[in-house]
Scaffold this motif. Structure first.
Motif, PDB file in Angstrom:
ATOM      1  N   PRO A   1       0.827  -1.219   0.000  1.00  0.00           N
ATOM      2  CA  PRO A   1       0.000   0.000   0.000  1.00  0.00           C
ATOM      3  C   PRO A   1       0.856   1.261   0.000  1.00  0.00           C
ATOM      4  N   ASN A   2       0.333   2.311  -0.602  1.00  0.00           N
ATOM      5  CA  ASN A   2       0.973   3.639  -0.576  1.00  0.00           C
ATOM      6  C   ASN A   2       2.400   3.608  -1.109  1.00  0.00           C
ATOM      7  N   ARG A   3       2.634   2.855  -2.197  1.00  0.00           N
ATOM      8  CA  ARG A   3       4.000   2.675  -2.704  1.00  0.00           C
ATOM      9  C   ARG A   3       4.643   3.992  -3.124  1.00  0.00           C
ATOM     10  N   GLY A   4       3.845   4.920  -3.641  1.00  0.00           N
ATOM     11  CA  GLY A   4       4.424   6.179  -4.106  1.00  0.00           C
ATOM     12  C   GLY A   4       4.189   7.354  -3.172  1.00  0.00           C
ATOM     13  N   VAL A   5       3.702   7.076  -1.976  1.00  0.00           N
ATOM     14  CA  VAL A   5       3.327   8.148  -1.055  1.00  0.00           C
ATOM     15  C   VAL A   5       4.530   8.618  -0.248  1.00  0.00           C
ATOM     16  N   GLY A   6       4.721   9.926  -0.194  1.00  0.00           N
ATOM     17  CA  GLY A   6       5.756  10.498   0.652  1.00  0.00           C
ATOM     18  C   GLY A   6       5.254  10.691   2.072  1.00  0.00           C
ATOM     19  N   ILE A   7       6.156  11.090   2.960  1.00  0.00           N
ATOM     20  CA  ILE A   7       5.775  11.254   4.360  1.00  0.00           C
ATOM     21  C   ILE A   7       6.265  12.593   4.888  1.00  0.00           C
ATOM     22  N   ARG A   8       5.591  13.053   5.938  1.00  0.00           N
ATOM     23  CA  ARG A   8       6.088  14.170   6.741  1.00  0.00           C
ATOM     24  C   ARG A   8       5.817  13.800   8.191  1.00  0.00           C
ATOM     25  N   ILE A   9       6.713  14.182   9.069  1.00  0.00           N
ATOM     26  CA  ILE A   9       6.558  13.886  10.492  1.00  0.00           C
ATOM     27  C   ILE A   9       6.226  15.188  11.208  1.00  0.00           C
ATOM     28  N   ALA A  10       5.039  15.229  11.814  1.00  0.00           N
ATOM     29  CA  ALA A  10       4.541  16.439  12.461  1.00  0.00           C
ATOM     30  C   ALA A  10       4.953  16.441  13.927  1.00  0.00           C
ATOM     31  N   THR A  11       5.892  17.295  14.260  1.00  0.00           N
ATOM     32  CA  THR A  11       6.353  17.386  15.642  1.00  0.00           C
ATOM     33  C   THR A  11       6.025  18.735  16.273  1.00  0.00           C
ATOM     34  N   ASP A  12       5.631  19.705  15.454  1.00  0.00           N
ATOM     35  CA  ASP A  12       5.404  21.058  15.966  1.00  0.00           C
ATOM     36  C   ASP A  12       3.974  21.524  15.745  1.00  0.00           C
ATOM     37  N   THR A  13       3.053  20.583  15.495  1.00  0.00           N
ATOM     38  CA  THR A  13       1.646  20.919  15.349  1.00  0.00           C
ATOM     39  C   THR A  13       0.809  20.019  16.252  1.00  0.00           C
ATOM     40  N   ILE A  14      -0.365  20.511  16.623  1.00  0.00           N
ATOM     41  CA  ILE A  14      -1.352  19.701  17.334  1.00  0.00           C
ATOM     42  C   ILE A  14      -2.278  19.128  16.280  1.00  0.00           C
ATOM     43  N   VAL A  15      -2.288  17.823  16.135  1.00  0.00           N
ATOM     44  CA  VAL A  15      -3.002  17.164  15.052  1.00  0.00           C
ATOM     45  C   VAL A  15      -4.442  16.888  15.492  1.00  0.00           C
ATOM     46  N   VAL A  16      -5.393  17.451  14.750  1.00  0.00           N
ATOM     47  CA  VAL A  16      -6.811  17.319  15.083  1.00  0.00           C
ATOM     48  C   VAL A  16      -7.497  16.514  13.982  1.00  0.00           C
ATOM     49  N   ASP A  17      -7.953  15.321  14.327  1.00  0.00           N
ATOM     50  CA  ASP A  17      -8.517  14.369  13.369  1.00  0.00           C
ATOM     51  C   ASP A  17     -10.018  14.617  13.208  1.00  0.00           C
ATOM     52  N   VAL A  18     -10.390  15.235  12.069  1.00  0.00           N
ATOM     53  CA  VAL A  18     -11.797  15.553  11.798  1.00  0.00           C
ATOM     54  C   VAL A  18     -12.240  14.887  10.493  1.00  0.00           C
ATOM     55  N   HIS A  19     -11.810  13.661  10.296  1.00  0.00           N
ATOM     56  CA  HIS A  19     -12.029  12.985   9.015  1.00  0.00           C
ATOM     57  C   HIS A  19     -13.492  12.963   8.597  1.00  0.00           C
ATOM     58  N   HIS A  20     -14.362  12.472   9.464  1.00  0.00           N
ATOM     59  CA  HIS A  20     -15.770  12.332   9.085  1.00  0.00           C
ATOM     60  C   HIS A  20     -16.435  13.689   8.917  1.00  0.00           C
ATOM     61  N   THR A  21     -16.162  14.604   9.820  1.00  0.00           N
ATOM     62  CA  THR A  21     -16.759  15.934   9.747  1.00  0.00           C
ATOM     63  C   THR A  21     -16.330  16.660   8.482  1.00  0.00           C
ATOM     64  N   ALA A  22     -15.100  16.430   8.027  1.00  0.00           N
ATOM     65  CA  ALA A  22     -14.590  17.100   6.837  1.00  0.00           C
ATOM     66  C   ALA A  22     -15.240  16.606   5.565  1.00  0.00           C
ATOM     67  N   ARG A  23     -15.858  15.428   5.607  1.00  0.00           N
ATOM     68  CA  ARG A  23     -16.339  14.825   4.380  1.00  0.00           C
ATOM     69  C   ARG A  23     -17.854  14.599   4.347  1.00  0.00           C
ATOM     70  N   THR A  24     -18.550  14.905   5.417  1.00  0.00           N
ATOM     71  CA  THR A  24     -19.970  14.611   5.461  1.00  0.00           C
ATOM     72  C   THR A  24     -20.826  15.852   5.219  1.00  0.00           C
ATOM     73  N   GLY A  25     -22.035  15.614   4.746  1.00  0.00           N
ATOM     74  CA  GLY A  25     -23.013  16.685   4.636  1.00  0.00           C
ATOM     75  C   GLY A  25     -23.930  16.736   5.834  1.00  0.00           C
ATOM     76  N   LEU A  26     -23.727  15.825   6.792  1.00  0.00           N
ATOM     77  CA  LEU A  26     -24.579  15.779   7.969  1.00  0.00           C
ATOM     78  C   LEU A  26     -24.254  16.922   8.928  1.00  0.00           C
ATOM     79  N   ALA A  27     -25.248  17.279   9.717  1.00  0.00           N
ATOM     80  CA  ALA A  27     -25.058  18.296  10.755  1.00  0.00           C
ATOM     81  C   ALA A  27     -25.662  17.776  12.050  1.00  0.00           C
ATOM     82  N   THR A  28     -25.222  16.594  12.459  1.00  0.00           N
ATOM     83  CA  THR A  28     -25.711  16.002  13.701  1.00  0.00           C
ATOM     84  C   THR A  28     -25.146  16.767  14.896  1.00  0.00           C
ATOM     85  N   GLY A  29     -25.574  16.356  16.092  1.00  0.00           N
ATOM     86  CA  GLY A  29     -25.042  16.990  17.290  1.00  0.00           C
ATOM     87  C   GLY A  29     -23.541  16.878  17.370  1.00  0.00           C
TER      88      GLY A  29
END
Length: 484
Positions: free
Chosen positions: A91-119
């Protein structure tokens, strides 16, 4: 996979691990430098696994790698990772990487891609809107196969913040973002199995500080009220959180549920995360005069008092009990109109049949699914009383929203709903007793002195906004930080 991709990954990894740029010019040269540095260090081994494979490892994958390192040494274990990453179907044979050491990583995967507006989406969006001014915040999501995190595209970021660009095409070219020595924040519910497996491994072995908003444990505590498969998916979510550092629940009632789960973890020798409640805010949003008049036209028919019930039409929300109480009141001659605001949830057929029957009999009742914020807040203000007799809620946003708009609410006499409304403005009922729901609605509609007192209580409640909530949450998740 080309050697240049491997060298690129090893170069990024080497800079983080060794603290300097190293360019030995060959894969073997990089591995010779890295092996003694990562030997026996679980956090660096996790980082090495993720960086070389360009995939966040699952538990079983990482354990195999860690055992290989312990048995045979770091150099052959790292070399085996490189060989696996070069295989034709890796998997991801051609994908590059970056290592985040100076940011606070906020995972909003579903919210970023949905049209829903649930609670949940509303909580996520309001929170990250307050955080977006912090330079260290990085909003991330997952790739299509849930192999790792990536920076959001501009449309995804817009949708995460405002819900205005749903159904976005995923970017073809992306770079794996690997948090290391930082804080990972999960403000939404993660249910996807591949995602939770990798989050669990990250929490246990990466050394990152891992934090999450805990909404509720309804799929376990009230499993009879949720759709088929939801309880199993939620169990996967809890498995992913077992090694997290902190959970901030949205109410004291939700904290009780999560602490019960944490206590059960001791049987597996797991300490579990620290759990503290932070009650969600409830602040009425402003509505323009033009939008308010449009809402009045859409919601009201005639001059009878309006009763509003907000929430999806699923068994847990108890809308059949509301319809029963309303029909009984109409038969007694109590005049009012009833509007349900919310989407069609799981197992809502019985509600729809009852609604259609009452509409066929000429009763003043209707349901609206897709609504704007201005319509929702207009509905709260136009209501004489709202009703929310849910069987179980992690928070119950409509209770707090109704009170913040100065409108009394009929709601459940336990859990987060009673917690939210304990300061006044509510009629409490037993949601499992149809007659008690009827009693509460009748009192709210026919007792003017009670209504006036409850309205005054609601208006006097202290205001606490999303900025205060988001700042308190940040301080709990990132305790060394300073408020903006």
């Amino acid at each position: 996979m080309s050697t240049s991709v491997v060298l690129g990954r090893l170069g990024v990894l080497s800079k983080t691990v060794l603290g300097r740029d190293s360019q030995p010019g060959s894969v073997d040269g990089y591995l010779a430098l890295l092996a003694p540095a990562v030997e026996g260090d679980t956090n660096l081994l996790w980082l090495s696994h993720a960086a070389i494979a360009a995939v966040f490892p699952r538990h079983d994958e990482f354990e195999r790698f860690r055992r290989d390192q312990a048995l045979n040494g770091a150099l052959p274990a790292l070399a085996a990772l490189v060989a696996a990453a070069k295989r034709p179907f890796a998997p991801n044979r051609g994908v590059g990487i970056r290592i985040a050491t100076d940011t606070i990583v906020v995972d909003v995967h579903h919210t970023a891609r949905t049209g829903l507006a649930t609670g949940i989406q509303r909580v996520v969006r309001q929170t990250i809107l307050q955080w977006q001014g912090r330079a260290e915040v990085e909003l991330v999501g997952w790739d299509a196969n849930f192999t790792g995190l990536r920076h959001l595209s501009a449309p995804e970021r817009q949708n995460a913040l405002h819900g205005s660009v749903p159904r976005i095409t995923r970017p073809r070219d992306w770079v794996l973002t690997i948090p290391f020595g930082t804080t990972y924040i999960l403000p939404e519910l993660a249910l996807e199995r591949g995602r939770t497996d990798r989050i669990s491994c990250l929490a246990e072995f990466s050394g990152n500080r891992t934090t999450v908003i805990g909404f509720d444990c309804v799929p376990l505590t009230s499993s009879e009220t949720v759709g088929a498969g939801m309880s199993a998916a939620f169990a996967n979510n809890l498995a992913g959180l077992a090694h997290f550092d902190r959970i901030s629940t949205i109410s004291g009632a939700a904290a009780t549920e999560y602490r019960g789960w944490r206590q059960m973890l001791s049987g597996a020798g797991i300490t579990g995360p620290e759990i503290e409640p932070l009650l969600l805010p409830s602040v009425a949003e402003d509505v323009s005069a033009a939008d308010f008049e449009l809402a009045r036209t859409r919601l009201l028919t005639g001059d009878d008092p309006l009763v509003v019930c907000v929430g999806s039409h699923e068994p847990r929300k108890n809308h059949l009990a509301v319809l029963y109480a309303a029909e009984r009141l109409w038969r007694e001659g109590v005049r009012f109109q009833l509007v349900f605001i919310g989407g069609n949830g799981w197992n809502g057929d019985a509600f729809r049949r009852q609604l259609e029957r009452l509409q066929g009999e000429g009763r003043p009742v209707k349901a609206i699914s897709a609504v704007s914020d201005s319509l929702l807040w207009s509905a709260y203000r136009l209501s004489y009383v709202t009703v929310f007799p849910s069987l179980n809620e992690g928070f119950g946003l409509p209770v707090g929203e109704s009170l913040s708009a100065g409108t009394p609410v009929v709601t459940s006499d336990f859990g987060s709903m009673k917690e939210i409304a304990s300061g006044g403005g509510a009629i409490f009922v037993d949601p499992r007793d149809d007659d008690d729901v009827y009693r509460g609605m009748r009192a709210g509609l026919t007792d003017p002195e009670l209504h006036a007192r409850l309205s005054a209580e609601a208006a006097a409640l202290p205001a606490r906004g999303w900025s205060e909530y988001a700042d308190a949450l940040w301080q709990y998740f990132v305790p060394t930080s300073q408020p903006v």
